[in-house]
Scaffold this motif. Sequence first.
Motif, short mmCIF file in Angstrom:
data_model
loop_
_atom_site.label_atom_id
_atom_site.label_comp_id
_atom_site.label_asym_id
_atom_site.label_seq_id
_atom_site.Cartn_x
_atom_site.Cartn_y
_atom_site.Cartn_z
N LEU A 299 38.02 34.12 42.41
CA LEU A 299 36.58 33.89 42.55
C LEU A 299 35.82 35.07 41.95
CD1 LEU A 299 34.20 32.21 43.67
CD2 LEU A 299 34.39 33.50 45.78
N VAL A 300 34.86 34.76 41.07
CA VAL A 300 34.03 35.81 40.48
C VAL A 300 32.65 35.73 41.12
CG1 VAL A 300 32.96 36.66 38.36
CG2 VAL A 300 35.25 35.68 38.29
N GLY A 301 32.11 36.87 41.51
CA GLY A 301 30.76 36.91 42.07
C GLY A 301 30.74 37.60 43.41
N PRO A 302 29.54 37.84 43.93
CA PRO A 302 29.42 38.61 45.18
C PRO A 302 30.14 37.96 46.35
CG PRO A 302 27.26 37.77 44.44
CD PRO A 302 28.24 37.49 43.34
N GLU A 303 30.26 36.62 46.33
CA GLU A 303 30.92 35.92 47.44
C GLU A 303 32.39 36.29 47.58
OE1 GLU A 303 30.33 31.83 49.21
OE2 GLU A 303 29.64 31.57 47.15
N ALA A 304 32.97 36.87 46.50
CA ALA A 304 34.39 37.25 46.57
C ALA A 304 34.64 38.18 47.76
CB ALA A 304 34.81 37.92 45.27
N ALA A 305 33.65 39.02 48.06
CA ALA A 305 33.83 40.02 49.12
C ALA A 305 33.93 39.40 50.50
CB ALA A 305 32.68 41.03 49.07
N THR A 306 33.29 38.25 50.72
CA THR A 306 33.24 37.67 52.07
C THR A 306 34.06 36.40 52.20
OG1 THR A 306 31.20 36.57 51.38
CG2 THR A 306 30.95 38.62 52.63
N LEU A 307 34.69 36.00 51.09
CA LEU A 307 35.35 34.69 51.07
C LEU A 307 36.43 34.54 52.13
CD1 LEU A 307 35.46 32.01 49.40
CD2 LEU A 307 37.34 33.04 48.12
#
Length: 371
Positions: A299-307
């Motif tokens: 996953l690319v993008g800021p959501e990667a951190a909380t996925l």
Amino acid sequence: MTRIASAETRSIPADGEPSPVPHAGHGAERAADVPVVQLDGVVRHFGGTAALDGISLSVRKGEVVGIIGRSGAGKSTLIRCLNGLERPDRGTIAIEGRDITGLSEAELQPLRRRIGMIFQHFNLLSAKTVAENVMLPLKIEGMPRAERRERAAELLDLVGLSAKADAYPSALSGGQKQRVGIARALAARPALLLSDEATSALDPETTASILALLKDINQRLGLTILLVTHEMEVVRGVADRVAVIDAGKIVEDGPVWSVFSAPKAATTRSLLGAIRPDLPPAIVAELAARGERVLGVDLVGPEAATLLAALSIELKAPVRLVHGGIDYIQGQSVGRFFITLPAGAALPQAIAFLTRHGAHVETTGHVPDHV
Ligand code: ADP
């Protein structure tokens, strides 16, 4: 590489004051939207081997583009064609909008000066001082001596080597030699800096400092840089875009973060090797023996951190990260995780959740038949 190096050295007279050479690419051709380099359908055969097999590539002003390929992929041939040292059998090569494929040797000379080159083995003249090495291209241009000295001082300041102006190359470390190489390549204010495996002879720390210098120069001067390399670390460290070359063809071309997060070609995946985490075989075997379900998630993008936290909440039990993490490339969070699901969790539910959040999911290792 030596072939290019020797040809480049030959073009620099040992002494004397050559007459000034006008720069190529005048008037409308200089417009900002004209690509600095434009290759269209470039083909070059050696006997039965297609060293270049239909290469099309456009490099815009200010871009840093990596060209990566294994040994024998066609990189040296491409560089030689860009320099006009080799002529394509078919296709066109334009530098700042000017087609160079039909030019005579004399017509090529000023165009070559629009391309500054740096090399794996630096190619400094050992009998000349650092400042004299940097001044050499300016001497060829016919710049007066006082101006040359001033420009060399500016350039040595730019590459952080002012203190070494009067030293000889033998007194410098590899990284310092390459800084001199960069200063010399920039002396004649080229439109393009062409790097031919320029960090391949350097240790990782020095490589990182040279790449940081190139990035800094790109940002400060808006200089266009084309890096030819076999190392993905180099591309990752400095390039905006990467073109992957294999058997004379470009098999993949895109922003570095995109190619690193979702490599399409097998060559790209193999060149990414250790940079892109893959599940180590020992872990695969261990998880398979325990009958664990493993998912590879990109996953690319800021959501990667909380996925993964979000997935744990969705499944009402913690998922386990067995390998991977988040890399930061060109300001993008590039997440690549290998996870196992909690006992009793439904694989389809997990995949649906991850996919809904924009992740690319692959089942890796052992997946039981019933899911
Ligand atoms: P790379 O720089 O990526 O290692 P090259 O451009 O040197 O690749 O070579 C591409 C292919 O073309 C290779 O198969 C190589 O053997 C062949 N080749 C390159 N230059 C010559 C030449 N002068 N004569 C014959 N074959 C060549």
